[in-house]
Design a protein around this motif. Structure first.
Motif, PDB file in Angstrom:
ATOM      1  N   GLN A 103       0.864  -1.170   0.000  1.00  0.00           N
ATOM      2  CA  GLN A 103       0.000   0.000   0.000  1.00  0.00           C
ATOM      3  C   GLN A 103       0.905   1.226   0.000  1.00  0.00           C
ATOM      4  O   GLN A 103       1.994   1.208   0.554  1.00  0.00           O
ATOM      5  CB  GLN A 103      -0.859   0.046   1.264  1.00  0.00           C
ATOM      6  N   ASP A 104       0.477   2.291  -0.609  1.00  0.00           N
ATOM      7  CA  ASP A 104       1.194   3.570  -0.599  1.00  0.00           C
ATOM      8  C   ASP A 104       2.635   3.451  -1.082  1.00  0.00           C
ATOM      9  O   ASP A 104       3.555   4.016  -0.493  1.00  0.00           O
ATOM     10  CB  ASP A 104       1.200   4.190   0.806  1.00  0.00           C
ATOM     11  N   LEU A 105       2.844   2.757  -2.160  1.00  0.00           N
ATOM     12  CA  LEU A 105       4.192   2.615  -2.724  1.00  0.00           C
ATOM     13  C   LEU A 105       4.533   3.878  -3.496  1.00  0.00           C
ATOM     14  O   LEU A 105       3.811   4.280  -4.402  1.00  0.00           O
ATOM     15  CB  LEU A 105       4.255   1.391  -3.648  1.00  0.00           C
ATOM     16  N   SER A 106       5.644   4.525  -3.101  1.00  0.00           N
ATOM     17  CA  SER A 106       6.042   5.747  -3.794  1.00  0.00           C
ATOM     18  C   SER A 106       7.540   5.971  -3.661  1.00  0.00           C
ATOM     19  O   SER A 106       8.183   5.439  -2.763  1.00  0.00           O
ATOM     20  CB  SER A 106       5.298   6.962  -3.217  1.00  0.00           C
ATOM     21  N   THR A 107       8.057   6.763  -4.596  1.00  0.00           N
ATOM     22  CA  THR A 107       9.460   7.181  -4.515  1.00  0.00           C
ATOM     23  C   THR A 107       9.487   8.663  -4.186  1.00  0.00           C
ATOM     24  O   THR A 107       8.569   9.408  -4.537  1.00  0.00           O
ATOM     25  CB  THR A 107      10.218   6.932  -5.839  1.00  0.00           C
ATOM     26  N   GLY A 108      10.556   9.081  -3.537  1.00  0.00           N
ATOM     27  CA  GLY A 108      10.697  10.483  -3.164  1.00  0.00           C
ATOM     28  C   GLY A 108      11.615  11.210  -4.121  1.00  0.00           C
ATOM     29  O   GLY A 108      11.990  10.705  -5.189  1.00  0.00           O
ATOM     30  N   GLU A 109      11.990  12.403  -3.739  1.00  0.00           N
ATOM     31  CA  GLU A 109      12.877  13.244  -4.543  1.00  0.00           C
ATOM     32  C   GLU A 109      14.278  12.629  -4.561  1.00  0.00           C
ATOM     33  O   GLU A 109      14.842  12.298  -3.527  1.00  0.00           O
ATOM     34  CB  GLU A 109      12.914  14.642  -3.929  1.00  0.00           C
ATOM     35  N   VAL A 110      14.836  12.498  -5.750  1.00  0.00           N
ATOM     36  CA  VAL A 110      16.177  11.936  -5.908  1.00  0.00           C
ATOM     37  C   VAL A 110      17.196  12.935  -5.370  1.00  0.00           C
ATOM     38  O   VAL A 110      17.137  14.123  -5.682  1.00  0.00           O
ATOM     39  CB  VAL A 110      16.462  11.620  -7.393  1.00  0.00           C
ATOM     40  N   SER A 111      18.119  12.444  -4.548  1.00  0.00           N
ATOM     41  CA  SER A 111      19.158  13.321  -4.005  1.00  0.00           C
ATOM     42  C   SER A 111      20.527  12.820  -4.453  1.00  0.00           C
ATOM     43  O   SER A 111      20.701  11.665  -4.815  1.00  0.00           O
ATOM     44  CB  SER A 111      19.081  13.365  -2.478  1.00  0.00           C
ATOM     45  N   ARG A 112      21.462  13.734  -4.411  1.00  0.00           N
ATOM     46  CA  ARG A 112      22.819  13.412  -4.848  1.00  0.00           C
ATOM     47  C   ARG A 112      23.721  13.322  -3.627  1.00  0.00           C
ATOM     48  O   ARG A 112      23.741  14.223  -2.794  1.00  0.00           O
ATOM     49  CB  ARG A 112      23.317  14.486  -5.798  1.00  0.00           C
ATOM     50  N   ARG A 113      24.455  12.224  -3.505  1.00  0.00           N
ATOM     51  CA  ARG A 113      25.401  12.019  -2.412  1.00  0.00           C
ATOM     52  C   ARG A 113      26.762  11.718  -3.025  1.00  0.00           C
ATOM     53  O   ARG A 113      27.065  10.591  -3.370  1.00  0.00           O
ATOM     54  CB  ARG A 113      24.944  10.827  -1.569  1.00  0.00           C
ATOM     55  N   GLY A 114      27.570  12.772  -3.169  1.00  0.00           N
ATOM     56  CA  GLY A 114      28.877  12.590  -3.814  1.00  0.00           C
ATOM     57  C   GLY A 114      28.692  12.268  -5.278  1.00  0.00           C
ATOM     58  O   GLY A 114      28.035  13.000  -6.015  1.00  0.00           O
ATOM     59  N   GLU A 115      29.252  11.163  -5.712  1.00  0.00           N
ATOM     60  CA  GLU A 115      29.106  10.746  -7.114  1.00  0.00           C
ATOM     61  C   GLU A 115      27.956   9.768  -7.305  1.00  0.00           C
ATOM     62  O   GLU A 115      27.825   9.149  -8.346  1.00  0.00           O
ATOM     63  CB  GLU A 115      30.409  10.124  -7.612  1.00  0.00           C
ATOM     64  N   ASN A 116      27.093   9.640  -6.303  1.00  0.00           N
ATOM     65  CA  ASN A 116      25.972   8.707  -6.364  1.00  0.00           C
ATOM     66  C   ASN A 116      24.637   9.433  -6.262  1.00  0.00           C
ATOM     67  O   ASN A 116      24.551  10.511  -5.679  1.00  0.00           O
ATOM     68  CB  ASN A 116      26.074   7.682  -5.230  1.00  0.00           C
ATOM     69  N   LEU A 117      23.623   8.807  -6.807  1.00  0.00           N
ATOM     70  CA  LEU A 117      22.243   9.266  -6.664  1.00  0.00           C
ATOM     71  C   LEU A 117      21.525   8.339  -5.705  1.00  0.00           C
ATOM     72  O   LEU A 117      21.722   7.126  -5.752  1.00  0.00           O
ATOM     73  CB  LEU A 117      21.524   9.257  -8.015  1.00  0.00           C
ATOM     74  N   VAL A 118      20.675   8.917  -4.853  1.00  0.00           N
ATOM     75  CA  VAL A 118      19.905   8.132  -3.903  1.00  0.00           C
ATOM     76  C   VAL A 118      18.431   8.310  -4.211  1.00  0.00           C
ATOM     77  O   VAL A 118      17.917   9.426  -4.240  1.00  0.00           O
ATOM     78  CB  VAL A 118      20.207   8.572  -2.451  1.00  0.00           C
ATOM     79  N   TYR A 119      17.740   7.186  -4.457  1.00  0.00           N
ATOM     80  CA  TYR A 119      16.313   7.179  -4.737  1.00  0.00           C
ATOM     81  C   TYR A 119      15.586   6.677  -3.484  1.00  0.00           C
ATOM     82  O   TYR A 119      15.652   5.487  -3.182  1.00  0.00           O
ATOM     83  CB  TYR A 119      15.980   6.247  -5.904  1.00  0.00           C
ATOM     84  N   PRO A 120      14.902   7.545  -2.745  1.00  0.00           N
ATOM     85  CA  PRO A 120      14.165   7.069  -1.569  1.00  0.00           C
ATOM     86  C   PRO A 120      12.850   6.415  -1.986  1.00  0.00           C
ATOM     87  O   PRO A 120      12.182   6.877  -2.916  1.00  0.00           O
ATOM     88  CB  PRO A 120      13.919   8.338  -0.759  1.00  0.00           C
ATOM     89  N   VAL A 121      12.515   5.322  -1.318  1.00  0.00           N
ATOM     90  CA  VAL A 121      11.283   4.584  -1.601  1.00  0.00           C
ATOM     91  C   VAL A 121      10.562   4.359  -0.275  1.00  0.00           C
ATOM     92  O   VAL A 121      11.186   3.975   0.715  1.00  0.00           O
ATOM     93  CB  VAL A 121      11.589   3.227  -2.276  1.00  0.00           C
ATOM     94  N   LYS A 122       9.229   4.599  -0.274  1.00  0.00           N
ATOM     95  CA  LYS A 122       8.400   4.367   0.906  1.00  0.00           C
ATOM     96  C   LYS A 122       7.249   3.467   0.517  1.00  0.00           C
ATOM     97  O   LYS A 122       6.693   3.597  -0.578  1.00  0.00           O
ATOM     98  CB  LYS A 122       7.795   5.681   1.421  1.00  0.00           C
ATOM     99  N   PHE A 123       6.884   2.595   1.440  1.00  0.00           N
ATOM    100  CA  PHE A 123       5.684   1.795   1.223  1.00  0.00           C
ATOM    101  C   PHE A 123       5.221   1.192   2.539  1.00  0.00           C
ATOM    102  O   PHE A 123       5.960   1.123   3.515  1.00  0.00           O
ATOM    103  CB  PHE A 123       5.894   0.693   0.180  1.00  0.00           C
ATOM    104  N   LYS A 124       3.967   0.775   2.538  1.00  0.00           N
ATOM    105  CA  LYS A 124       3.391   0.014   3.638  1.00  0.00           C
ATOM    106  C   LYS A 124       3.050  -1.354   3.087  1.00  0.00           C
ATOM    107  O   LYS A 124       2.637  -1.484   1.929  1.00  0.00           O
ATOM    108  CB  LYS A 124       2.154   0.698   4.202  1.00  0.00           C
ATOM    109  N   ALA A 125       3.239  -2.355   3.902  1.00  0.00           N
ATOM    110  CA  ALA A 125       3.017  -3.723   3.448  1.00  0.00           C
ATOM    111  C   ALA A 125       2.183  -4.482   4.464  1.00  0.00           C
ATOM    112  O   ALA A 125       2.317  -4.276   5.669  1.00  0.00           O
ATOM    113  CB  ALA A 125       4.354  -4.429   3.246  1.00  0.00           C
ATOM    114  N   ASN A 126       1.322  -5.373   3.958  1.00  0.00           N
ATOM    115  CA  ASN A 126       0.535  -6.272   4.803  1.00  0.00           C
ATOM    116  C   ASN A 126       0.969  -7.694   4.485  1.00  0.00           C
ATOM    117  O   ASN A 126       0.893  -8.130   3.327  1.00  0.00           O
ATOM    118  CB  ASN A 126      -0.964  -6.124   4.553  1.00  0.00           C
ATOM    119  N   SER A 127       1.412  -8.394   5.526  1.00  0.00           N
ATOM    120  CA  SER A 127       1.880  -9.758   5.322  1.00  0.00           C
ATOM    121  C   SER A 127       2.230 -10.365   6.669  1.00  0.00           C
ATOM    122  O   SER A 127       2.371  -9.652   7.667  1.00  0.00           O
ATOM    123  CB  SER A 127       3.116  -9.751   4.413  1.00  0.00           C
TER     124      SER A 127
END
Length: 172
Positions: A103-127
């Motif tokens: 539920q509520d699967l989404s990615t956030g704003e991409v940020s730059r950390r040095g020479e890398n990009l960080v893609y934040p991901v949020k979600f809720k799961a039922n299991s």
């Protein structure tokens, strides 16, 4: 008394010389021998330690080779082409394969950390826990370099924040 010293002169000189010798050994040589034996024990223990390391340890060259191998494996994960849609598709496929409802699967704003990009991901799961554990293991061992940032588990559900790491492309 003079006759006594004259008669036992050699015996008394022998006793005095033995007493002086014992005193010299006791006062001067014994402490030095004790220090030397401590140094010898330390040297022998160091030799034993290096012998154990040589038998069970790896040489610095092999450690460098192992480091390069692991670094190349990490780079193979980080150098994968990443986009938000690819990440979302990957997470959805992993959830379906492991029986986890998202539920509520989404990615956030991409940020730059040095020479890398960080893609934040949020979600809720039922299991239940075994399915959810396999799901997280699939994400962490998948084609992307994934780090679970935050995990809040409640009975039957979980809230997860994770990030996907990627190298910065030439055009970014």
């Amino acid at each position: 008394m003079n006759g006594f010293f004259a008669r036992y002169k050699y015996s008394l000189l022998t006793v005095v010389s033995v007493a002086v010798l014992v005193a010299v050994i006791g006062v001067f040589l014994f402490p030095k021998m004790k220090d030397a034996s401590g140094i010898l024990v330390a040297i022998r223990s160091e030799i034993d330690n290096t012998a154990m390391l040589e038998n069970g340890g790896a040489s610095p060259d092999s450690l460098i080779a192992s480091y390069k191998k692991i670094s190349s494996e990490i780079d193979s994960y980080v150098n994968v082409s990443v986009s938000s849609s690819k990440i979302l598709t990957f997470v959805l496929e992993a959830s379906k394969a492991n029986g986890v409802v998202l539920q509520d699967l989404s990615t956030g704003e991409v940020s730059r950390r040095g020479e890398n990009l960080v893609y934040p991901v949020k979600f809720k799961a039922n299991s239940d826990f075994p399915h959810f554990h396999r799901f997280l293991t699939t994400l962490e061992n998948g084609i992307y370099c994934v780090k679970v940032e935050n995990l809040d588990m409640q009975p039957g559900s979980a809230s997860v924040n994770l990030s996907v790491l990627s190298k910065v492309g030439r055009d970014e």
